[in-house]
Write an enzyme that holds these catalytic residues in place. Structure first.
Site, PDB file in Angstrom:
ATOM      1  N   ASP A 184       0.071   5.080   0.909  1.00 46.16           N
ATOM      2  CA  ASP A 184      -0.100   6.053   1.994  1.00 46.16           C
ATOM      3  C   ASP A 184      -0.261   5.362   3.345  1.00 46.16           C
ATOM      4  O   ASP A 184      -1.144   4.538   3.535  1.00 46.16           O
ATOM      5  CB  ASP A 184      -1.306   6.949   1.717  1.00 46.16           C
ATOM      6  CG  ASP A 184      -1.155   7.711   0.408  1.00 46.16           C
ATOM      7  OD1 ASP A 184      -0.036   8.164   0.117  1.00 46.16           O
ATOM      8  OD2 ASP A 184      -2.152   7.836  -0.330  1.00 46.16           O
ATOM      9  N   ASP A 207       0.880  -1.151   0.000  1.00 46.33           N
ATOM     10  CA  ASP A 207       0.000   0.000   0.000  1.00 46.33           C
ATOM     11  C   ASP A 207       0.931   1.218   0.000  1.00 46.33           C
ATOM     12  O   ASP A 207       2.089   1.115   0.406  1.00 46.33           O
ATOM     13  CB  ASP A 207      -0.871  -0.028   1.257  1.00 46.33           C
ATOM     14  CG  ASP A 207      -1.651   1.250   1.456  1.00 46.33           C
ATOM     15  OD1 ASP A 207      -2.378   1.651   0.527  1.00 46.33           O
ATOM     16  OD2 ASP A 207      -1.512   1.856   2.538  1.00 46.33           O
TER      17      ASP A 207
END
Length: 165
Positions: free
Chosen positions: A9, A7
């Protein structure tokens, strides 16, 4: 190939609402070192990221891609290649009509991972995903790979525990 999916952020970079400006990029602690550690162990590295800021009209795909290019350059300077960024620009409540849809790629749906699996020969048994949200783990599991929930701290130490046990 064995792969690690990250992922973006809150996992690779500090989560700043709707990050797209290069000057606002701050890496998570030891994130680039974690990428290098995995690269040295022959993992192919991918980023899987929801980017609803595109649909909301906060930034363009081009602005987001410029940030991704910078992240890739930064990782490369540490000896790690980010093979590809997969992103979902959609949000059903978005203001930009072409992106205001309910799609199959927005995590926790596995569309971005499935797209990667169709483009690369991924060894699912020896691949995994790391994210800072339950939806990241759900996405990984829906695609048939292991998912790990990262809650901050040294990403390098987190990765080492997964890889080395």
């Amino acid at each position: 190939m064995k792969a690690v999916f990250f992922d973006r952020d809150g996992t690779l970079n500090v989560d700043r609402d709707y990050l797209y400006k290069i000057e606002d990029l701050r890496w998570m602690p030891h994130a680039r070192e974690a990428l290098a550690f995995l690269a040295q162990r022959d993992y192919t590295l991918f980023v899987i990221t929801n980017q609803s800021g595109v649909a909301r009209g906060y930034y363009t795909v081009e602005q987001m891609q410029a940030l991704h290019e910078r992240m890739a350059q930064d990782a490369l300077s540490y000896g790690a290649k980010l093979e590809k960024f997969y992103f979902c620009p959609h949000h059903k409540e978005g203001k930009i009509v072409e992106y205001a849809i309910d799609c199959d790629c927005r995590k926790p749906k596995p569309g971005m991972l499935l797209q990667c699996f169709s483009e690369y020969e991924i060894d699912k048994e020896n691949s995994f995903m790391i994210g800072d949200s339950k939806r990241d783990v759900e996405c990984a599991e829906a695609a048939g790979i292991k998912g790990y929930l990262y809650k901050g701290g040294s990403l390098l130490e987190f990765v080492k525990k997964i890889v080395l046990g």
